[in-house]
Scaffold this active site. Structure first.
Site, PDB file in Angstrom:
ATOM      1  N   ASP A 191     -13.257  50.812  36.110  1.00 48.29           N
ATOM      2  CA  ASP A 191     -12.887  49.423  35.855  1.00 48.29           C
ATOM      3  C   ASP A 191     -12.285  49.357  34.459  1.00 48.29           C
ATOM      4  OD1 ASP A 191     -12.839  46.707  35.234  1.00 48.29           O
ATOM      5  OD2 ASP A 191     -15.015  46.526  35.082  1.00 48.29           O
ATOM      6  N   GLU A 210      -9.402  44.428  36.386  1.00 46.68           N
ATOM      7  CA  GLU A 210     -10.853  44.236  36.387  1.00 46.68           C
ATOM      8  C   GLU A 210     -11.266  43.128  37.341  1.00 46.68           C
ATOM      9  OE1 GLU A 210     -14.692  44.034  33.528  1.00 46.68           O
ATOM     10  OE2 GLU A 210     -12.881  43.130  32.692  1.00 46.68           O
ATOM     11  N   GLU A 211     -10.532  42.023  37.322  1.00 43.98           N
ATOM     12  CA  GLU A 211     -10.868  40.917  38.221  1.00 43.98           C
ATOM     13  C   GLU A 211     -10.770  41.361  39.681  1.00 43.98           C
ATOM     14  OE1 GLU A 211     -10.361  39.678  34.375  1.00 43.98           O
ATOM     15  OE2 GLU A 211      -8.654  40.432  35.533  1.00 43.98           O
TER      16      GLU A 211
END
Length: 537
Positions: A191, A210-211
């Site tokens: 991530d 990341e989202e």
């Protein structure tokens, strides 16, 4: 950030009719109605399931929340059953959690904003959580007791320095792909995190790497409840996640769909890169910072899940403006160190290039060159390549001389370290660490043997000696690049000057031709007039 301000509480828990408040939140939430559109009657069953099995004991829930915080604060590790994670996510979904903290779009633990928003990204984010809710509920009997483990690893700068100097000879395997980090089943998905773990997953506008990984591995989002911002020497590993959504696109083109297969599992490794908007990323300090961060992540990943490939890529190379080639060398070095320290063999790191064709070509050429020289990527050469980058390269130089610099990196990484495999085998047989044993290189000007070494025992050059023995050579290489740039600039200036002189000569020549032509015309006209007067006078 105060510990008390970061901790979440059950909203309305102190009121006497708390259970009624929770049940009312379940009954009045209209966004859940279309979760089970294709399964008639299951919506009512699902609401009863929430009331009777998930939120039936608020006291136990509050105690469990306190237990989670205590475990993380004292053990840096939390194990949660999938059904416990489901309760936490449903609490976020229904707006049953609150905390006295405001960090912009970070650390949001209430999904009310994305539920109320009508913009496209919010709807796609909400759809990911609906995919998760439905999949968990329909498969709860099979998966609810499975555990997900959250672990933090912290590496002090002093400890890392010692490990850096002790880690010497270590081969690693690598693979470059045009896939994404999360495309490799049973892997440890890196991530590209913000220091505020979870990023902006519950805000209404942003949907970067990341989202996205938080959304498709929805169970990971509960980390925002109990994991505070990471320091520069920390990394977080989340083990045994399932992928509940698939997707296409990125940011405003992101589009999700339900995952039809919950077989297999993934890990998620959160490491946050440093942004380089104006600062030089090639300095020793900045390279060192990224080395510690990635090492902290790779070490805990290999310790806790040694059978999972680490699936990474252009870490910090998007809006943080990292150089992908520098970041690759940093990740290779820290991965090799982690393999060495954990004492594993045959470990591979996967570099995912997605749509970056130049980056993919770099990896494929490196693989080809290593095969042609019948050698492997090893830690000694990797350290030297970083030293080369550190002593004379910056963003401006790389922009002008990137191809030359990459060629130098190829040359360093593909040098053959002779006798290394036999020394490795001898140490394996003796079960001794690889500290202080010397190996010979085919290129004596880059790796020098130690003076006065014991004739009965060859010692491997440690990291400090490598740096000392090669610093002058590396600096010379850097100076060569700078001289090449200066020579190129001088050549360009000379070419421009010659062009101007040639253009001026051409203009003068054209002027002369025009004057000659005018003179000829005048002579012809004069002669014509003279003849006319003689004939017709």
């Amino acid at each position: 950030m105060s510990a008390d301000g970061f901790k979440c509480n059950l909203k309305g828990y102190q009121q006497p009719n708390y259970l009624e408040y929770v049940q009312s939140s379940i009954d009045t939430d209209q966004t859940l109605e279309n979760v089970f559109n294709d399964h008639q009657g299951q919506f009512e069953e699902f609401k009863n399931y929430l009331k009777r099995e998930i939120f039936n004991d608020p006291d136990q829930f509050q105690q469990h929340l306190n237990y989670i915080y205590n475990q993380w604060d004292t053990q840096f590790k939390v194990e949660l059953k999938r059904i416990e994670i489901f309760r936490l996510i449903m609490s976020m979904y229904l707006g049953l959690l609150e905390r006295n903290l405001s960090k912009g779009g970070f650390y949001i633990v209430d999904m009310s904003s994305i539920k109320k928003s009508n913009n496209y990204i919010s709807k796609q984010k909400l759809m990911c959580f609906k995919n998760y809710i439905k999949a968990f509920y329909l498969n709860s009997d099979q998966i609810q007791e499975e555990k997900i483990v959250f672990t933090k690893n912290s590496v002090s700068k002093e400890d890392f320095k010692q490990k850096f100097e002790q880690s010497n000879y270590q081969n690693i395997d690598f693979e470059f792909t045009q896939l994404k980090n999360e495309d490799h089943l049973n892997s440890t998905v890196v991530d590209f995190a913000d220091e505020n773990i979870g990023g902006l997953v519950l805000d209404t506008r942003n949907c970067a790497q990341e989202e996205i990984v938080m959304l498709i591995f929805a169970e990971a989002t509960v980390c925002m409840i109990f994991i505070p911002p990471m320091t520069q020497t920390e990394a977080v590993l989340i083990q045994n996640l399932k992928k509940y959504s698939n997707y296409t696109g990125y940011e405003q083109s992101f589009q999700c769909s339900p995952s039809l297969d919950l077989k297999g599992s993934y890990n998620m490794l959160a490491i946050d890169a440093k942004p380089f908007y104006s600062e030089n990323q090639f300095t020793e300090e900045n390279i060192y910072r990224e080395l510690i961060k990635s090492y902290a992540g790779f070490e805990i990943s290999l310790k806790n899940s040694p059978n999972s490939y680490i699936s990474t890529g252009r870490w910090g190379c998007g809006i943080f403006r990292g150089n992908p080639y520098l970041k690759t060398l940093i990740q290779f070095v820290s991965f090799a160190m982690a393999v060495n320290q954990v004492n594993l063999k045959d470990k591979k790191i996967i570099m995912n290039c997605v749509n970056d064709q130049s980056f993919f070509n770099f990896g494929m050429k490196l693989k080809q060159l290593l095969q042609e020289k019948n050698t492997q990527l090893n830690l000694i050469n990797l350290k030297k390549s970083l030293l080369f980058m550190q002593n004379g390269v910056n963003d401006t130089i790389f922009q002008h001389q990137g191809n030359n610099i990459i060629s130098q990196v190829y040359s360093i990484l593909t040098q053959n370290i002779q006798q290394a495999e036999s020394i490795q085998q001898q140490n394996d047989d003796l079960n001794q660490p690889l500290v202080g044993q010397d190996i010979e290189s085919e290129n004596d000007d880059l790796i020098q043997p130690l003076v006065g070494q014991d004739s009965n025992q060859k010692k491997l050059v440690n990291a400090q000696n490598i740096e000392e023995n090669n610093k002058s050579q590396i600096k010379n290489d850097a100076q060569i690049i700078e001289e090449k740039i200066e020579m190129q600039n001088q050549n360009d200036a000379q070419i421009n000057q010659e062009k101007k002189e040639s253009e001026n000569k051409s203009i003068e020549s054209n002027k002369y031709k025009i004057l000659c032509e005018i003179g000829v015309i005048i002579i012809v006209c004069g002669f014509g007039i003279f003849v006319y007067k003689k004939v017709f006078k």
